[in-house]
Design an enzyme around this catalytic site. Structure first.
Site, PDB file in Angstrom:
ATOM      1  CD  GLU A  31      -3.803   1.375   3.936  1.00  0.00           C
ATOM      2  OE1 GLU A  31      -2.843   0.938   4.590  1.00  0.00           O
ATOM      3  OE2 GLU A  31      -4.208   0.832   2.889  1.00  0.00           O
ATOM      4  CD  GLU A  98      -5.245   1.096  -1.218  1.00  0.00           C
ATOM      5  OE1 GLU A  98      -4.673   0.063  -0.794  1.00  0.00           O
ATOM      6  OE2 GLU A  98      -4.780   2.238  -1.070  1.00  0.00           O
TER       7      GLU A  98
END
Length: 259
Positions: A31, A98
Site C-alpha cells: 500500500e 486483502e
C-alpha cells in the site's frame, strides 16, 4: 533495503514455484501508493525502483504491488472490504490480496465486526465479475504481546476473522465461507475455463443493481448490489425458464443446466 531483500531471497528461492516450490507470486511493498503522493516524483521513482529490484533477482515469478498504480511490470492488486475486478486502474487478472474480515481493535475501543453475509457477498461478487484470486485478511486472528502492537492498536489482533485468535471457528462466518468455497470449488472448471460474460437483458435494465454473469452456460452468478430492493429474475435453464429470488445485497449462484 537492497541488501535485506537480497539476503531474504537467498532463503526464499528454494521455495519458489520456478524451483518446484509452493510460492507462485511475490509482492514488494504494501500500500505504498497510499502515501506516494507525499513524496512527489521521488515517490514514483522509489515505487518503480522497488519493483525493478525484485525483477532483477530473476525469480521467474510474477510480481504484485497492492494499492499501487503506475508501476511498469507488476500486477496491481486490491485491498479492502470490496474489490471490483473491472476497476480501470486494475489490470486483469485481478487479485484481491486483502479481503478484510473485520477491522483493527483500537487500544481504547471495542472489537470490530463484519457480518458473515457481507464478507461472503464480497467474495462471491468478486468471483462473479472475473476476480482470479483472493486472500482473507485475516483468515485467522492473532495476538501481539508487550509493546509489539501497532500505534494505537490493541494487542488483540483477532480482526473478527473466520478463525479467532484462540484458534476456534467463529460462527456463522466460518461455516458460511466454508459453504461458499465448496460451491465455488464445485464449479471451478467452468469458472477457470471461461471468461465471465455479463447479460444486460431488458429485465436487468429495469432492476438497478442487478447483474447476471454466466460462465460457459454451466454456472450463473446473479449479483444484486442494490441495498434496498429484492428481485425475482427469470433464468433460462435447459428447456425451461425458472424464477430465482435474489435478495438485496446478495449473490445467488445457480447451476446453469439444472437450475
Amino acid at each position: 533495503m537492497a541488501q535485506f531483500l537480497s539476503r531474504t531471497m537467498e532463503e526464499v528461492r528454494p521455495f519458489l514455484a520456478s524451483n518446484g516450490g509452493p510460492v507462485i507470486v511475490l509482492q514488494i511493498e504494501n500500500e505504498y501508493g497510499n502515501i506516494e503522493q507525499y513524496y512527489g516524483d521521488d515517490g514514483k521513482k522509489y515505487a518503480q525502483w522497488a519493483a525493478d529490484l525484485v525483477k532483477g533477482m530473476n525469480t521467474g515469478l510474477p510480481i504484485a504491488m497492492c494499492q499501487q498504480q503506475g508501476v511498469i511490470g507488476v500486477i496491481e492488486t486490491c485491498n479492502g472490504f470490496y474489490c471490483d475486478p473491472h476497476d480501470p486502474g486494475l489490470p486483469y487478472p485481478s487479485l484481491f490480496t486483502e479481503a478484510w474480515s473485520g477491522w483493527f481493535q483500537a487500544a481504547d475501543g471495542s472489537p470490530g465486526h463484519r457480518p458473515a453475509s457481507d464478507l461472503a457477498y464480497a467474495i462471491a461478487k468478486f468471483v462473479a465479475e472475473g476476480g482470479t484470486m483472493w486472500n482473507y485478511y485475516m483468515l485467522q486472528g492473532g495476538t501481539n504481546f508487550g509493546r509489539t502492537a501497532g500505534a494505537s492498536i490493541a494487542t488483540s489482533y483477532d480482526y473478527d476473522a473466520p478463525i479467532s485468535e484462540w484458534g476456534f471457528p467463529r460462527q456463522p462466518k466460518y461455516n458460511l465461507l466454508q459453504r461458499l468455497h465448496a460451491v465455488l470449488h464445485k464449479y471451478e472448471p467452468a469458472i477457470v475455463e471461461n471468461e465471465p460474460l455479463q447479460w444486460w437483458s431488458q429485465a436487468v435494465h429495469a432492476m438497478p443493481g442487478l447483474s447476471v454473469h454466466p460462465y460457459g452456460g454451466k454456472v450463473i452468478f446473479l449479483v444484486n448490489a442494490n441495498t434496498t430492493m429484492n428481485y425475482t429474475y427469470s433464468v433460462n435453464c435447459t428447456g425451461f425458464a425458472k424464477k430465482i429470488y435474489v435478495p438485496l445485497w446478495s449473490v445467488s449462484i445457480v447451476d446453469g443446466k439444472s437450475c
